[in-house]
Every structure is written in structure tokens, then in C-alpha cells.
Write an enzyme that holds these catalytic residues in place. Structure first.
Site, PDB file in Angstrom:
ATOM      1  CE  LYS A   8     -11.972   8.020  -3.819  1.00 28.00           C
ATOM      2  NZ  LYS A   8     -11.187   6.805  -4.173  1.00 28.00           N
ATOM      3  CE1 TYR A  40     -14.795   7.507  -3.182  1.00 29.22           C
ATOM      4  CE2 TYR A  40     -16.265   9.241  -3.943  1.00 29.22           C
ATOM      5  CZ  TYR A  40     -15.002   8.410  -4.097  1.00 29.22           C
ATOM      6  OH  TYR A  40     -15.003   7.098  -4.903  1.00 29.22           O
ATOM      7  CB  SER A  76     -13.435  10.518  -7.090  1.00 26.05           C
ATOM      8  OG  SER A  76     -14.847  11.100  -7.029  1.00 26.05           O
TER       9      SER A  76
END
Length: 305
Positions: free
Chosen positions: A169, A165, A152
């Protein structure tokens, strides 16, 4: 060129909705036999429900394809092994692994509960590790495999409120970089997709002007390419947002090589920092632990063969 998955077996994790569902439907429409994995939980990872995975399997079968459901959690090593075993037991092998499963527990870092941080890592990063580790011997024994991890922009460039997150990622990119080297000899290729799509995980995060173009199917086309025999790339990040495609890569400036046989002070670094950081000289990074170090040392006569 026509990309066809007839005879291939694929696992798509987190395939009960959103991007995973889109990936699974496209692979199946092109002939793949698909294991649709999803625990059917909430965006934050709580709860279970067989309905989402079963619904996607029904969609595939109604269209004439072959699919089975799996409800194991990728965050459990034994569960990840069962996901891969489902493919082997149902269809005889595993050729394609799409690591797509994920959860969100977004908060600014100062307000983040470390248990939530860990949970995000366990699903995104360790879930990718566990599933890939289970698939690795199957693919290497067959001397064929295509693995896609889902990174991401939150990891490659950062985003407010997504420290967990983003950490997960970008960790996947490190995994990909090493596995691309290890898998190449057996034609097991490992690449990453960096997607932008309007799903329940991104609800309210995207500007409305962009959101209307963030169709999951526009990402799945790239994932299907990375999962195909036609793809010969490995260790690459493919960005796919609103029909726009680009390759992301780490770059390294030409930098400055100080003499490693002489003392080095912080002041010397400070004096030449602008030159060190000058992006005008940036070139793609070199795989391997030494990177461009040998080249730099040779240039000043400090490398002995």
C-alpha cells in the site's frame, strides 16, 4: 457543481463486491460506462468465479447503465492489458482507472511465508502497476485520464500483522508521486484513496462501534470526485473513513544543514537530533529528487548557480 460521467469510460478492478462494487455502481449511476473486473476469488486470492462480476454488471444494467464484465487477474501483466483492452474494445477508450483489487494474507512478520508476502505484493502493488501501465498510453494519447490507487493506513501508519499489505500500500504512494508528475502535462491525474469500509476483507478487524459506520458508499463519493473532470488535484492521498475526509501528506522538518564541505561525524548528528526531528517545524515535502536540499544549501552559501 454537478459531477457527471456521461460519455466517460471507467475500469474498476476488484469490483465484484465491497468497495469496488460500490465505486462501479456510483460511476455507472452518474453516466459512466464501466468495466467490472473481478476474478471472483476468496479473500486470500485463491479460486475464480464469474458470478460476482456478472452480478454487478446486471445491477448496473438493471438501473439503466452500461457495463461489461472482465475476469482477468490484475497480477498478470497480460491479464491487466486485457482488462484495459476490454474497455477499448467495448466502449472505444478508457478515461478512468480505479485500482481497487486486493487480497489479504495477514500474519505477523516472523510467521509470514514469503510466498504469501509476494502474492500480496503481486496483486496490490504490481497489479496496480500493470493496470496503470496498460492504461497509460491510452490516456496520454487522449490527453485526459483519471487514475485512483487504493492505499491504506496500514501503509502510511502501519498495522500489526500487515507487513505485506502495508508494504504494497505504501509502494502505491511512491508510484502515484512519480506518475502525478509525469502525467500532469497530458491532464492525466493520479491520486490515492485511503479507505475505511466494512467489507469481507475487513471482517473482524474493526471495532464494533466503528464498524457500523463504515459504509462503502461513504468512500465511493470521494473516489468519484477524484475520478471526475472537476478534480484538478494530482499526487494526493484522500482519506475516507466513516464519512470523515482528510488529506494525508508526507511532511519534512526544517532540519539542520551541516556544511557539506566539512567533515561530518555521528556525534554531530546525535548532538542535534532533537532539532532535526522537531515536528514543530514540519512543512509539506517538495516533489522531485532534490527536495528542499537546494533551499538549505543556499541558506549557508553552498549552492552555485
Amino acid at each position: 457543481m454537478s459531477i457527471d460521467f456521461t460519455g466517460r469510460v471507467a475500469v474498476v478492478t476488484g469490483a465484484g463486491g465491497g468497495l469496488g462494487r460500490s465505486h462501479a455502481l456510483l460511476l455507472a449511476a452518474r453516466g459512466a460506462k464501466v468495466v467490472v473486473n473481478d476474478i471472483g476469488g476468496a479473500v486470500g486470492g485463491t479460486g475464480t468465479d464469474a458470478t460476482p462480476a456478472d452480478r454487478v454488471v446486471e445491477e448496473i444494467r438493471a438501473a439503466g447503465g452500461e457495463a461489461v464484465a472482465n475476469y482477468d487477474s490484475v497480477s498478470d501483466p497480460a491479464g491487466a492489458a486485457r482488462i484495459v483492452q476490454t474497455a477499448v474494445d467495448s466502449f472505444g477508450t478508457l478515461d478512468i482507472l480505479i485500482n481497487n483489487a486486493g487480497i489479504l494474507r495477514d500474519k505477523s512478520f516472523g510467521k509470514t511465508d514469503l510466498a504469501d508476502f509476494r502474492a500480496v505484493l503481486e496483486v496490490h502493488l504490481l497489479g496496480t502497476v500493470y493496470c496503470t501501465h496498460a492504461a497509460w498510453p491510452v490516456m496520454n494519447a487522449a490527453k485526459y485520464g483519471r487514475i485512483v490507487v487504493t492505499t491504506s493506513i496500514a501503509g502510511t501508519s502501519g498495522n500489526f500483522g500487515q507487513s505485506a499489505y502495508g508494504t504494497a500500500k505504501l509502494g502505491m504512494v511512491g508510484l502515484m508521486n512519480s506518475l502525478a508528475i509525469e502525467g500532469a502535462r497530458n491532464n492525466v491525474l493520479v491520486n490515492a484513496i485511503s479507505p475505511g469500509a466494512a467489507t469481507r476483507m475487513t471482517d473482524g478487524l474493526n471495532p464494533p462501534a466503528l464498524d457500523k459506520y463504515l459504509h462503502a458508499e461513504l468512500v465511493s463519493a470521494g473516489v468519484a470526485y477524484l475520478a471526475s473532470e472537476e478534480c484538478t488535484a494530482t499526487g494526493q492521498i484522500l482519506q475516507a473513513v466513516a464519512g470523515g475526509y482528510a488529506r494525508l501528506h508526507m511532511f519534512e522538518t526544517e532540519g539542520v544543514q551541516f556544511d557539506p564541505a566539512e567533515p561530518l561525524t555521528p556525534e554531530m548528528v546525535a548532538d542535534r537530533y532533537e532539532e532535526i526531528a522537531d515536528l514543530k517545524t514540519a512543512t509539506p515535502t517538495t516533489p522531485g529528487i532534490a527536495g528542499r536540499t537546494e533551499q538549505r544549501l543556499r541558506a549557508i552559501g553552498r549552492w552555485d548557480d
